[in-house]
Design an enzyme around this catalytic site. Structure first.
Site, PDB file in Angstrom:
ATOM      1  N   HIS A 163      39.566  38.293  41.833  1.00 64.12           N
ATOM      2  CA  HIS A 163      39.051  39.377  40.994  1.00 64.12           C
ATOM      3  C   HIS A 163      39.840  39.352  39.690  1.00 64.12           C
ATOM      4  CE1 HIS A 163      37.364  43.751  41.059  1.00 64.12           C
ATOM      5  NE2 HIS A 163      37.602  43.392  39.818  1.00 64.12           N
ATOM      6  N   GLU A 213      34.813  38.301  41.798  1.00 67.59           N
ATOM      7  CA  GLU A 213      34.417  39.701  41.580  1.00 67.59           C
ATOM      8  C   GLU A 213      34.790  40.127  40.179  1.00 67.59           C
ATOM      9  OE1 GLU A 213      35.905  41.370  45.928  1.00 67.59           O
ATOM     10  OE2 GLU A 213      37.053  41.809  44.121  1.00 67.59           O
ATOM     11  N   HIS A 257      37.157  46.741  50.704  1.00 68.48           N
ATOM     12  CA  HIS A 257      38.109  47.703  50.147  1.00 68.48           C
ATOM     13  C   HIS A 257      38.788  48.501  51.247  1.00 68.48           C
ATOM     14  CE1 HIS A 257      40.188  49.492  46.844  1.00 68.48           C
ATOM     15  NE2 HIS A 257      39.541  48.670  46.056  1.00 68.48           N
TER      16      HIS A 257
HETATM   17  N1  PXP Z   1      35.915  44.292  47.139  1.00 72.44           N
HETATM   18  C1  PXP Z   1      36.062  44.609  45.839  1.00 72.44           C
HETATM   19  C2  PXP Z   1      34.842  44.693  44.998  1.00 72.44           C
HETATM   20  C3  PXP Z   1      37.318  44.821  45.280  1.00 72.44           C
HETATM   21  O1  PXP Z   1      37.444  45.116  43.991  1.00 72.44           O
HETATM   22  C4  PXP Z   1      38.459  44.689  46.104  1.00 72.44           C
HETATM   23  C5  PXP Z   1      39.820  44.883  45.508  1.00 72.44           C
HETATM   24  O2  PXP Z   1      40.062  43.903  44.552  1.00 72.44           O
HETATM   25  C6  PXP Z   1      38.266  44.357  47.456  1.00 72.44           C
HETATM   26  C7  PXP Z   1      36.987  44.172  47.948  1.00 72.44           C
HETATM   27  C8  PXP Z   1      39.417  44.191  48.390  1.00 72.44           C
HETATM   28  O3  PXP Z   1      40.066  45.406  48.591  1.00 72.44           O
HETATM   29  P1  PXP Z   1      41.468  45.447  49.317  1.00 72.44           P
HETATM   30  O4  PXP Z   1      42.446  44.758  48.411  1.00 72.44           O
HETATM   31  O5  PXP Z   1      41.745  46.903  49.493  1.00 72.44           O
HETATM   32  O6  PXP Z   1      41.305  44.705  50.616  1.00 72.44           O
END
Ligand code: PXP
Length: 237
Positions: free
Chosen positions: A44, A71, A191
């Site tokens: 990301h 992402e 997330h």
């Molecule tokens: N999905 C998206 C769209 C995100 O922005 C993130 C965090 O970068 C995640 C998944 C992963 O989240 P976590 O780091 O809390 O596992």
């Protein structure tokens, strides 16, 4: 089909960037995650490049053997990069430039025109497009209308509420998953997923195609090591 595990390696890049050199080696870490059982790698790149940097992308794209998922918020710089390097999947996230982390899904109704243009270009380049979304039927219908291949459920609220009442926490997502299926969209989730809340999520919604997990998984790896940790998450799936 088992839910796939995409490991988000942003936090590994954050550690590397703390000293400005190549330790830990992000590419080697990604390749080792694959060797240890990850089904994909997620990055990301944020506008300030505090985690993964834009110049990491071609290196990762040329070496990742599973699936690379990029992402981000589709500003012009992000789109140019994604169209140039063509990951397997691009997940569109409406995060503000200064956001600590993603904290909401798209408003696919207000931004329908913009999203349709972006998704059309990405799909023309052969990239599967997923769109980050809340557990909201109208927004999911909007995701189908703008041409997304998949949605990614923002599971932050699930993870928060799970600690109080897991059945109540999952209930809106179970209903939303019905909408996703009825529209023929693929379904990702991500997330705040961790070793506590992951297995319940996939028990309740077994047809989730992919989860992407970063913060908790990399934190767990400090204790268990990345090889064991990936196996532990895969066991939950
Ligand atoms: N999905 C998206 C769209 C995100 O922005 C993130 C965090 O970068 C995640 C998944 C992963 O989240 P976590 O780091 O809390 O596992």
């Amino acid at each position: 089909m088992k839910t796939k595990l995409s490991v988000n390696i942003n936090k590994v890049a954050l550690i590397r960037n703390a000293r400005g050199e190549g330790r830990p080696d992000l590419l080697q870490f990604a390749l080792d995650c694959e060797t240890f059982g990850a089904d994909g790698i997620t990055v990301h790149p944020r506008p300030d490049e505090r985690h993964v940097r834009y110049d990491d992308i071609p290196v990762l794209k040329s070496a990742v053997k599973t699936e690379l998922n990029i992402e981000g918020n589709p500003n012009q710089r992000f789109l140019d990069m994604v169209l140039k390097h063509r990951p397997h999947q691009c997940t569109l996230v409406p995060d503000a430039a200064d956001a600590l982390t993603s904290n909401q899904g798209w408003d696919t109704i207000t931004y329908a025109g913009f999203l349709t243009d972006v998704i059309t270009d990405l799909k023309k380049a052969g990239i599967r497009v997923s769109i980050f979304i809340d557990d909201d039927a109208a927004k999911i219908e909007g995701a189908a209308k703008v041409g997304a291949d998949r949605i990614e459920f923002y599971t932050g609220p699930y993870a928060q509420n799970f600690k109080k009442d897991r059945f109540q926490a999952i209930s809106p997502y179970v209903q939303a998953a019905e909408v996703v299926r009825s529209l023929g969209l693929g379904m990702n989730a991500g997330h705040d997923l961790d070793l506590e809340n992951l297995s319940f999520l996939v028990q309740q919604i077994p047809d989730i195609d992919e989860v992407s997990i970063g913060h908790a998984l990399i934190s767990d790896a400090l204790y268990y090591g990345i090889h064991n940790t990936i196996q532990m998450y895969q066991n939950q799936l």
